[in-house]
Design a protein around this motif. Structure first.
Motif, PDB file in Angstrom:
ATOM      1  N   ASP A 114       0.828  -1.212   0.000  1.00  0.00           N
ATOM      2  CA  ASP A 114       0.000   0.000   0.000  1.00  0.00           C
ATOM      3  C   ASP A 114       0.864   1.265   0.000  1.00  0.00           C
ATOM      4  O   ASP A 114       0.468   2.287  -0.539  1.00  0.00           O
ATOM      5  CB  ASP A 114      -0.882   0.042   1.262  1.00  0.00           C
ATOM      6  N   ALA A 115       2.009   1.182   0.664  1.00  0.00           N
ATOM      7  CA  ALA A 115       2.833   2.388   0.830  1.00  0.00           C
ATOM      8  C   ALA A 115       4.303   2.001   0.784  1.00  0.00           C
ATOM      9  O   ALA A 115       4.666   0.856   1.062  1.00  0.00           O
ATOM     10  CB  ALA A 115       2.508   3.055   2.165  1.00  0.00           C
ATOM     11  N   LEU A 133       5.389   6.479  -6.611  1.00  0.00           N
ATOM     12  CA  LEU A 133       4.096   7.180  -6.703  1.00  0.00           C
ATOM     13  C   LEU A 133       3.336   6.717  -7.946  1.00  0.00           C
ATOM     14  O   LEU A 133       2.121   6.481  -7.903  1.00  0.00           O
ATOM     15  CB  LEU A 133       4.323   8.696  -6.763  1.00  0.00           C
ATOM     16  N   GLY A 136       1.206   3.747  -7.862  1.00  0.00           N
ATOM     17  CA  GLY A 136      -0.055   3.843  -7.118  1.00  0.00           C
ATOM     18  C   GLY A 136       0.111   3.722  -5.618  1.00  0.00           C
ATOM     19  O   GLY A 136      -0.870   3.643  -4.889  1.00  0.00           O
ATOM     20  N   ARG A 137       1.366   3.745  -5.130  1.00  0.00           N
ATOM     21  CA  ARG A 137       1.597   3.626  -3.683  1.00  0.00           C
ATOM     22  C   ARG A 137       1.774   5.012  -3.061  1.00  0.00           C
ATOM     23  O   ARG A 137       2.257   5.941  -3.706  1.00  0.00           O
ATOM     24  CB  ARG A 137       2.861   2.806  -3.396  1.00  0.00           C
ATOM     25  N   HIS A 138       1.390   5.119  -1.796  1.00  0.00           N
ATOM     26  CA  HIS A 138       1.688   6.310  -1.004  1.00  0.00           C
ATOM     27  C   HIS A 138       3.176   6.267  -0.654  1.00  0.00           C
ATOM     28  O   HIS A 138       3.740   5.179  -0.484  1.00  0.00           O
ATOM     29  CB  HIS A 138       0.859   6.320   0.273  1.00  0.00           C
ATOM     30  N   SER A 162      -0.705  11.548  -9.100  1.00  0.00           N
ATOM     31  CA  SER A 162      -1.002  10.198  -8.601  1.00  0.00           C
ATOM     32  C   SER A 162      -2.182  10.192  -7.645  1.00  0.00           C
ATOM     33  O   SER A 162      -2.777   9.155  -7.386  1.00  0.00           O
ATOM     34  CB  SER A 162       0.207   9.624  -7.859  1.00  0.00           C
ATOM     35  N   ASN A 163      -2.448  11.385  -7.035  1.00  0.00           N
ATOM     36  CA  ASN A 163      -3.501  11.427  -6.029  1.00  0.00           C
ATOM     37  C   ASN A 163      -3.185  10.543  -4.832  1.00  0.00           C
ATOM     38  O   ASN A 163      -4.070  10.052  -4.155  1.00  0.00           O
ATOM     39  CB  ASN A 163      -4.828  11.002  -6.645  1.00  0.00           C
ATOM     40  N   ARG A 164      -1.911  10.312  -4.596  1.00  0.00           N
ATOM     41  CA  ARG A 164      -1.480   9.532  -3.437  1.00  0.00           C
ATOM     42  C   ARG A 164      -0.824  10.477  -2.438  1.00  0.00           C
ATOM     43  O   ARG A 164      -0.477  11.603  -2.767  1.00  0.00           O
ATOM     44  CB  ARG A 164      -0.473   8.444  -3.862  1.00  0.00           C
ATOM     45  N   TYR A 166       2.114  11.965  -0.436  1.00  0.00           N
ATOM     46  CA  TYR A 166       3.578  12.068  -0.436  1.00  0.00           C
ATOM     47  C   TYR A 166       3.958  12.915   0.768  1.00  0.00           C
ATOM     48  O   TYR A 166       3.574  14.082   0.867  1.00  0.00           O
ATOM     49  CB  TYR A 166       4.093  12.711  -1.731  1.00  0.00           C
ATOM     50  N   VAL A 384      -2.492   8.486   5.183  1.00  0.00           N
ATOM     51  CA  VAL A 384      -2.818   7.441   4.204  1.00  0.00           C
ATOM     52  C   VAL A 384      -4.210   6.885   4.491  1.00  0.00           C
ATOM     53  O   VAL A 384      -5.034   6.732   3.575  1.00  0.00           O
ATOM     54  CB  VAL A 384      -1.754   6.322   4.250  1.00  0.00           C
ATOM     55  N   ASN A 387      -6.751   9.718   3.821  1.00  0.00           N
ATOM     56  CA  ASN A 387      -6.578  10.466   2.565  1.00  0.00           C
ATOM     57  C   ASN A 387      -6.495  11.973   2.820  1.00  0.00           C
ATOM     58  O   ASN A 387      -7.227  12.765   2.241  1.00  0.00           O
ATOM     59  CB  ASN A 387      -7.714  10.128   1.584  1.00  0.00           C
TER      60      ASN A 387
END
Ligand code: NAD
Length: 424
Positions: A114-115, A133, A136-138, A162-164, A166, A384, A387
């Motif tokens: 996930d991250a 990123l 798709g990972r944080h 990415s909308n993740r 950082y 995370v 969000n």
């Protein structure tokens, strides 16, 4: 978004207002930023599973893992490093065998992540953070954000697209006593802060032992990467970046120009980066941050001094102390018979001299002085899970990276360099 105007209490007003009504005032935005920051910093009851991989489980990477494992629900599920002895060391920290890869791309190909934490040498940050990123990972990426301005901008853009989450490793943004002290400074307690001085001095050669025979010198450059230009921006990046981040936070801006000097005066051992540096960063309204670091005398240690018109604040990694001083009323000195002795300027004769102000300091007391990295990592997991934009976001990373990168340019070119406005 203009990076120079960001850094409001750790979360920019711009970031906070992004999803809100346009008429919200700067003050309201700042107060909402503080409320959100308090939420990130506080422990959470959430223990939902989070699977984390690490690229670069070296010295700092293992410390980040130790802290991740303190957060309920987090499991380290994979590691990537080009130096295999790191894997055993990581297993010892985790207490179980972590699946390992010698190529970070194999870690990115995994389906159970996930991250990702990136704690590789500075020159490699962009080449690991951006693909992480994009996968798709944080990402929790260590400071300094990047080795060049373009790389820092690319990381910020990748995070946005990415909308993740950082988060950059500027953990002092999360330090309870620094946050409390800076809140008081921003409320005007020591007046107008015009100068900040940062010392980060040590008395050691900054070398790590190379454990095995190394005829090619490859291991020396991998283990002692801080000493070589290929991946390192020297003391300015490794130590100064934290202080620059705090200066940006206090001045509410990124710096506008950089001046720097440095030399190798002690350790003539083949290193390329200086063993002492001196940096001056300018900020809007003529304000200055001055950073000095030497590695052959640790008397001043790691500390910041904030100088304001009503007093000073001393900040260390363990505490903060305020000093209040009266503004000096300038009177012409006399000879004791009521006769003036010259014009009163700092250059004229004064019998008492310009002694340091030695009033008593008032220590800041804080109920729970938790370690800054422990909080920063817990906050990353919170962001995370919920969000939420982290306190130490890409803008924070970019602001400090701009100071580090341009101070190094000034050092190389031996001249003052302008720091451009950067859009993220
Ligand atoms: N936030 C802080 O207070 C703090 C403190 C210390 C270090 N740091 C930062 O953490 C980063 C790492 O510092 P460190 O002291 O842990 O260095 P380190 O040398 O101990 O660890 C870096 C690791 O990255 C590995 N590595 C190198 N190239 C790699 C590659 N291509 N792929 C995968 N792994 C690779 C190395 O083998 C090593 O294990 C630096 O950016 C440093 O500035 C931050």
């Amino acid at each position: 978004m203009i990076a120079r105007r960001l850094f409001l209490q750790g979360l920019s007003a711009t970031a906070i207002t992004a999803g809100l009504a346009p008429e919200i005032s700067a003050q309201e935005a700042a107060s909402q930023a503080e409320t959100e920051a308090a939420r990130q910093i506080a422990p959470s009851a959430d223990s939902s599973p989070l699977r984390v991989g690490i690229i670069g489980p070296g010295s700092r990477g293992k410390e980040l893992v130790r802290n991740l494992l303190r957060v309920p629900g987090v499991r380290i599920v994979a590691a990537a490093d080009v130096y295999p002895p790191r894997f055993d060391q990581l297993n010892q920290v985790c207490g179980y065998t972590v699946p390992s890869h010698t190529d970070y791309r194999a870690l990115l190909d995994r389906k159970d992540l996930d991250a990702i934490v990136v704690a590789t040498p500075l020159g490699l940050h962009a080449s690991h953070v951006i693909p992480a990123l994009q996968s798709g990972r944080h990402v929790y990426g260590e400071k300094t954000m990047a080795y060049t301005v373009d790389q820092a901008r690319d990381i910020a853009a990748a995070a946005k697209v990415s909308n993740r989450i950082y988060q950059v490793g500027h953990q002092y943004r999360y330090s309870p006593w620094i946050r409390a002290a800076i809140a008081r400074v921003k409320a005007g307690e020591i007046g107008n802060v015009t100068h900040i001085l940062g010392y980060w001095n040590r008395n050691n050669d900054w070398r790590r032992p190379v454990p095995t025979a190394d005829p090619s010198g490859h291991l020396e450059r991998l283990i002692n990467w801080r000493l070589y230009h290929e991946w390192s921006l020297g003391l300015i990046a490794e130590l100064g970046s934290h202080h620059m981040d705090i200066a940006n936070w206090i001045f509410g801006s990124a710096p506008t120009t950089a001046l720097a000097s440095g030399s190798i005066c002690c350790y003539h051992d083949g290193r390329e980066t200086d063993d002492n540096v001196q940096v001056v960063l300018s900020y809007p309204a003529g304000r200055r941050f001055i950073f000095t670091s030497m590695t052959d005398n640790a008397k001043q240690g790691d500390q910041l001094w904030l100088y304001g018109t009503k007093g000073s604040l001393n900040v260390t990694l363990e505490d903060a102390t305020f000093f209040y001083e009266p503004r000096q009323i300038v009177k012409a000195p006399t000879n004791g018979k009521g006769e003036e002795k010259g014009v009163t300027t700092s250059a004229s004769y004064r019998p008492e001299g310009e002694m340091p102000y030695r009033g008593p300091g008032k220590p800041l007391t804080i109920a729970n002085p938790e370690d800054a990295t422990t909080i920063a990592i817990r906050a990353f997991v919170h962001c995370v899970r919920t969000n939420t934009q982290p306190i130490a976001n890409a803008d924070v990373g970019l602001g400090s990276a701009l100071g580090v990168i341009h101070a190094n340019q000034a050092l190389r070119e031996k001249k003052e360099v302008a720091i451009p406005l950067i859009s993220t």
